[in-house]
Each structure stands twice: as C-alpha cells, then as structure tokens.
Write a protein that holds these residues in place. Structure first.
Motif, mmCIF file in Angstrom:
data_model
loop_
_atom_site.group_PDB
_atom_site.id
_atom_site.type_symbol
_atom_site.label_atom_id
_atom_site.label_comp_id
_atom_site.label_asym_id
_atom_site.label_seq_id
_atom_site.Cartn_x
_atom_site.Cartn_y
_atom_site.Cartn_z
ATOM 1 N N ASP A 224 -2.120 -0.512 8.582
ATOM 2 C CA ASP A 224 -3.239 -0.045 7.677
ATOM 3 C C ASP A 224 -4.323 -1.285 7.715
ATOM 4 O O ASP A 224 -4.158 -2.085 6.893
ATOM 5 C CB ASP A 224 -2.964 0.432 6.234
ATOM 6 N N ALA A 225 -5.556 -0.845 7.956
ATOM 7 C CA ALA A 225 -6.554 -1.732 8.158
ATOM 8 C C ALA A 225 -6.818 -2.150 6.620
ATOM 9 O O ALA A 225 -7.484 -3.285 6.329
ATOM 10 C CB ALA A 225 -7.597 -1.314 8.731
ATOM 11 N N ASP A 226 -6.945 -1.185 5.830
ATOM 12 C CA ASP A 226 -7.298 -1.465 4.324
ATOM 13 C C ASP A 226 -6.290 -2.044 3.496
ATOM 14 O O ASP A 226 -6.346 -2.312 2.275
ATOM 15 C CB ASP A 226 -7.897 -0.104 3.766
ATOM 16 N N CYS A 227 -4.954 -2.524 4.206
ATOM 17 C CA CYS A 227 -3.844 -2.974 3.506
ATOM 18 C C CYS A 227 -3.988 -4.448 3.118
ATOM 19 O O CYS A 227 -4.694 -5.030 4.089
ATOM 20 C CB CYS A 227 -2.514 -2.886 3.940
ATOM 21 N N VAL A 228 -3.604 -4.943 1.936
ATOM 22 C CA VAL A 228 -3.751 -6.589 1.665
ATOM 23 C C VAL A 228 -2.874 -7.142 2.587
ATOM 24 O O VAL A 228 -2.978 -8.366 2.961
ATOM 25 C CB VAL A 228 -3.889 -6.888 0.239
ATOM 26 N N LYS B 234 -1.347 -8.494 5.568
ATOM 27 C CA LYS B 234 -1.637 -8.991 7.036
ATOM 28 C C LYS B 234 -0.132 -9.186 7.985
ATOM 29 O O LYS B 234 0.491 -9.938 7.440
ATOM 30 C CB LYS B 234 -2.683 -9.938 7.071
ATOM 31 N N CYS C 227 2.600 -3.465 8.468
ATOM 32 C CA CYS C 227 1.886 -2.427 7.882
ATOM 33 C C CYS C 227 0.643 -2.526 9.059
ATOM 34 O O CYS C 227 -0.171 -3.228 8.917
ATOM 35 C CB CYS C 227 1.468 -2.509 6.563
ATOM 36 N N LYS D 275 2.396 2.515 2.496
ATOM 37 C CA LYS D 275 2.401 3.480 3.760
ATOM 38 C C LYS D 275 3.453 3.159 4.672
ATOM 39 O O LYS D 275 3.916 2.099 4.331
ATOM 40 C CB LYS D 275 1.031 3.197 4.602
ATOM 41 N N CYS E 176 0.744 -1.167 0.155
ATOM 42 C CA CYS E 176 -0.074 -0.024 0.057
ATOM 43 C C CYS E 176 0.928 1.180 0.059
ATOM 44 O O CYS E 176 0.271 2.242 -0.148
ATOM 45 C CB CYS E 176 -1.023 0.051 1.010
#
Length: 66
Positions: A36-40, A42, A34, A13, A11
């Motif tokens: 970021d909750a929207d990042c693929v 995990k 990462c 970030k 992402c």
C-alpha cells in the motif's frame, strides 16, 4: 511457521510475497511486505532464502508475537 500471513501491523491491509532470484547461483529469494503506497511501513532490503523464513519474520510481532 505460519502458513497464513498476518495483516500489515501499520495499516491492516494484506501483505504480498515477492519472489526473486539471487544471482549468480540463481537461488530463489523471498520478501513479504505491505504494497500500500499510503502505508507508513516501507519495504526493507531483507530477503530470505526460504519462504517460511520470510513469512515467520513478517508475522512476528513485538507484543508477545500475537
């Protein structure tokens, strides 16, 4: 070792460094991921006993480690 974290390869970030304690010997353990909750991407279950190892693993890239 690189002192600076590369951005998330999925992402873009900024990643975070998590420091925890491994019981029973109370040794420090580190993980970079990462947040970021929207990042693929995990977070993995991998923890490292040294901060530089966690950073090196995060910064490694398949395409020539760029």
């Amino acid at each position: 070792m690189e002192d600076k974290l590369k951005p998330c390869p999925f992402c873009g970030k900024k990643p975070i460094i998590f420091e925890g304690i491994a019981l029973p010997k109370e040794l420090p353990m580190y993980k970079v991921f990462c947040d970021d909750a929207d990042c693929v991407h995990k977070p993995s279950a991998s923890f490292y006993p040294a901060l530089h190892a966690a950073i090196d693993d995060w910064n490694w890239r398949v395409n020539g480690n760029e």
